[in-house]
Motif scaffolding. Structure first.
Motif, PDB file in Angstrom:
ATOM      1  N   LEU A  93     -15.348  -4.776   2.145  1.00  0.00           N
ATOM      2  CA  LEU A  93     -16.431  -3.928   1.657  1.00  0.00           C
ATOM      3  C   LEU A  93     -16.356  -3.890   0.126  1.00  0.00           C
ATOM      4  O   LEU A  93     -15.331  -3.523  -0.436  1.00  0.00           O
ATOM      5  N   PRO A  94     -17.449  -4.270  -0.535  1.00  0.00           N
ATOM      6  CA  PRO A  94     -17.397  -4.520  -1.972  1.00  0.00           C
ATOM      7  C   PRO A  94     -17.088  -3.309  -2.855  1.00  0.00           C
ATOM      8  O   PRO A  94     -16.484  -3.466  -3.900  1.00  0.00           O
ATOM      9  N   VAL A  95     -17.500  -2.091  -2.452  1.00  0.00           N
ATOM     10  CA  VAL A  95     -17.279  -0.962  -3.372  1.00  0.00           C
ATOM     11  C   VAL A  95     -15.879  -0.383  -3.287  1.00  0.00           C
ATOM     12  O   VAL A  95     -15.492   0.432  -4.121  1.00  0.00           O
ATOM     13  N   PHE A  96     -15.120  -0.810  -2.285  1.00  0.00           N
ATOM     14  CA  PHE A  96     -13.811  -0.205  -2.106  1.00  0.00           C
ATOM     15  C   PHE A  96     -12.693  -1.081  -2.674  1.00  0.00           C
ATOM     16  O   PHE A  96     -12.806  -2.306  -2.690  1.00  0.00           O
ATOM     17  N   SER A  97     -11.641  -0.407  -3.111  1.00  0.00           N
ATOM     18  CA  SER A  97     -10.503  -1.129  -3.659  1.00  0.00           C
ATOM     19  C   SER A  97      -9.781  -1.850  -2.518  1.00  0.00           C
ATOM     20  O   SER A  97     -10.048  -1.595  -1.344  1.00  0.00           O
ATOM     21  N   GLN A 129      -8.117   0.609  -0.269  1.00  0.00           N
ATOM     22  CA  GLN A 129      -9.073   1.339   0.573  1.00  0.00           C
ATOM     23  C   GLN A 129      -9.613   0.457   1.692  1.00  0.00           C
ATOM     24  O   GLN A 129      -9.794   0.917   2.814  1.00  0.00           O
ATOM     25  N   GLU A 160      -7.060   0.377   4.267  1.00  0.00           N
ATOM     26  CA  GLU A 160      -6.891   1.671   4.925  1.00  0.00           C
ATOM     27  C   GLU A 160      -7.991   1.968   5.946  1.00  0.00           C
ATOM     28  O   GLU A 160      -7.829   2.786   6.848  1.00  0.00           O
TER      29      GLU A 160
END
Ligand SMILES: Nc1ncnc2c1ncn2[C@@H]1O[C@H](COP(=O)(O)OP(=O)(O)OP(=O)(O)O)[C@@H](O)[C@H]1O
Ligand SMILES: [Mg+2]
Lengths: 236, 382
Positions: A97-101, A104, A107
């Motif tokens: 998922l592009p917006v998450f580090s 994340q 996790e």
């Protein structure tokens, strides 16, 4: 008992009025802690088979049993739950998922567990450590190389500690040396962390990392050879 | 990371777009609260106005005049106690200002009928004595900085003075009302006779009278109105509270219009935000497929979409209502006394309901689509 067991599995898709037969009477087993490569020409049904094993899709007929659970009979909700506990997925294009580090992303599957926030964070860090990316935990996918993104995806696949990893052309988008690193990682997961791995690949070199190679052609299983036999087969 | 944190971050995936959309929705809510507060003000009921006072005016419009002789006929009706009359003068005290409440009245009967008005006998005597005399309520004295004893120049577009000069009245006294709300709407009063002599007008604006038994109000109204029914000057008789409501309801139409505007604003917002949401859903199909792959159930993923749209709408509403409340509090001190602009309970309930309703409607399509999204197809499209 085999960990993965397909019995006379048929799969067809409707395309408008036509039915496309994708898998024709497939039966095979994968034992616990095996590392199996699945090869075959494009369109032969490799991804479809992987989807059936991973509980992303259901067969048109036949029985798919994974880890003693008959997947055919599970409701979609139960199947989702089962996926979260039993299977780790790795795709060719990483699908992070592009917006998450990185941390994340790793996790994410743990949000479905009862683990505390702290424990989730710890487990995610541990998974990142296993794939050797602790120092990139805060980076978003866009700031990671292809190989690094695939490592994050692998960390995400193992974070909930499933028994089985299904990998669809995990090195298909990577150069040779990066691909080798990823394959070594999968090998370690197989040998040291007891993961059962089913990997689709077009690359014979990649298949060498597996203990067994299965060949699929036009929806039929045409051969299943141990790695030691593959070379002999080529020679004859 | 928590699920909530995850949702917030997903929502602000495209910061600028979402922020701008939220800003426009916030503005819609701000507008909603402001307009509604004004509408509430307009439809506010003057509960304390008495039912003992009745009013007979032209059936067709309050500005049409009635013959002078009607007074005697109304007075003769059984149950009518005291009667007086007034004419709308439309006096302007300061150039450029709107006309203030200014009535030409019969001073000797006016205060008999309006027994709830308080005027000292000294001031009343002075008012009765001088033909050019006038009395003003506190509110007007204050607004135009008037003092008892001074001459007050007043112009009127309805009754221009013959020589073109302003009318001049001698302000001889002041009066008030026990009723606080009414106190702010009391008129400036002067002699009807003075107006009549100067302009030759002999008709009056309306009659106000008291009745012995408030229960008989509608009966008396009927008797009076049927007396003049078939004349050119047909009448409409109401209790004063009815008259007030009637008058307010005409302004109330503005309230209705405002609700129309609000409706149009929200309808536009509905289309805009629904569009944004569906767009954002389409972009996220691959991500949603990944979530499903990882084991998030159909309902959970649908819930995420619904939650997002609800959060989007309620946050916008909360900010909009917050700003509106601050703005109304800021405007408050500059309003004439008696005007209360505040965010009322019903307005809040309306705002919240609209936010939730909007969130549900906007979130429905993405939620259903997310629920039905087939993983293998969605992954396939990549
Ligand atoms: N969701 C679907 N709907 C319709 N047809 C599908 C779907 N998924 C796969 N197919 C069809 O099934 C056949 C096998 O597809 P599949 O993706 O399993 O092949 P593959 O062996 O993985 O090929 P590749 O090596 O190119 O990835 C193809 O003809 C494909 O068009
Ligand atoms: Mg494939």
């Amino acid at each position: 008992m085999a960990l993965v067991n397909l019995e006379s599995v048929w799969k067809s898709y409707k395309k408008g009025r036509d039915r496309v037969e994708v898998l024709n009477d497939i039966s095979f087993r994968v034992n616990s802690r095996e590392f199996v490569a699945l090869m075959g020409p494009s369109g032969s049904g490799k991804t479809t088979m992987l989807n059936l094993i991973g509980g992303l899709d259901r067969p048109t007929s036949g029985v798919v049993t994974v880890n003693d659970v008959v997947l055919n009979s599970l409701s979609s909700g139960k199947l989702a739950r089962w996926r979260s506990e039993s299977i780790g997925f790795v795709f060719q294009f990483y699908n992070l998922l592009p917006v998450f580090s990185a941390r994340q992303n790793v996790e994410l599957p743990l949000l479905l567990t009862k683990l505390s926030r702290k424990q989730r964070k710890k487990n995610a860090a541990l998974a990142l450590d296993i794939v050797g990316l602790s120092d990139r935990a805060r980076h978003t996918p866009a700031r990671l190389s292809g190989g690094q993104q695939q490592r994050v995806a692998i960390a995400r696949a193992i974070v909930a500690d499933p028994k089985i990893l299904v990998c669809d052309e995990p090195t298909g988008d990577l150069d040779r040396s990066t691909a080798t690193e990823i394959l070594r990682l999968l090998q370690i997961l197989n040998q040291e962390h007891d993961k059962t791995i089913i990997m689709v690949t077009h690359d014979p070199k990649a298949a060498e990392y597996a203990k067994r190679t299965m060949l699929l052609d036009k929806g039929k299983l045409v051969s299943s050879l141990l790695q030691s036999e593959v070379g002999a087969e080529v020679e004859t | 990371m928590t699920t909530f944190g995850f949702l917030i971050k997903s929502m602000f995936r495209r910061k600028l777009l979402v922020t701008l959309s939220m800003l426009s929705l916030t503005t819609a809510f701000l507008l909603f609260i402001l307009l509604r507060s004004v509408a509430v003000l307009f439809s506010g009921d003057f509960a304390s106005v008495s039912d003992v006072h009745m009013q007979t005016a032209s059936k067709y419009a309050i500005i049409l005049l009635l013959p002078h002789r009607y007074g005697e006929e109304i007075a003769a009706v059984e149950g009518v106690r005291a009667i007086t009359f007034a004419s709308w003068f439309g006096g302007v005290f300061k150039e450029g200002d709107d006309s203030a409440m200014t009535f030409a009245v019969d001073p000797s009967t006016y205060f008999e009928v309006h027994e709830n008005y308080q005027i000292s006998s000294e001031h009343l005597d002075a008012f009765l004595e001088l033909r050019t005399a006038a009395v003003a309520p506190e509110a007007i004295m204050e607004r135009y900085d008037l003092e008892v004893g001074q001459k007050v120049p007043v112009t009127s577009s309805i009754f221009p003075n013959i020589n073109g000069e302003p009318w001049t009245f001698d302000l001889v006294g002041t009066y008030s009302s026990e009723n606080e709300v009414e106190a702010d709407y009391l008129p400036f009063l002067f002699h009807y006779e003075y107006l009549k002599e100067a302009t030759g007008v002999s008709d009056v604006g309306w009659y106000t009278f008291t009745i012995e038994d408030p229960e008989k109000a509608s009966e008396i109204a009927h008797i009076i109105d049927s007396k003049f029914e078939n004349t050119a000057d047909a009448t409409k008789t109401m209790t004063e509270s009815e008259a007030m409501k009637n008058w307010m309801s005409q302004i109330g139409d503005i309230g209705l219009m405002m609700n129309g505007i609000i409706g149009a604003v929200f309808f536009t917002m509905l289309l805009l935000t629904a569009n944004t949401m569906i767009h954002s859903y389409r972009q996220r199909i691959p991500d949603l497929a990944v979530l499903k792959t990882l084991g998030f159930s159909n309902n959970k993923v649908a819930g995420f979409m619904l939650f997002e749209s609800l959060l989007f709408c309620t946050t916008s509403a909360a900010v909009g209502i917050g700003i509106a409340t601050l703005a109304l509090n800021g405007i408050g001190p500059f309003l004439p006394t008696g005007f209360v602009l505040a965010v009322t309970g019903p307005t809040l309930i309306w705002g919240t309901s609209i936010a939730l309703g909007l969130g549900l409607v906007i979130g429905l399509v993405p939620a259903i689509s997310a629920n039905r999204l087939v993983i293998v197809n969605a992954l396939h499209t990549k």
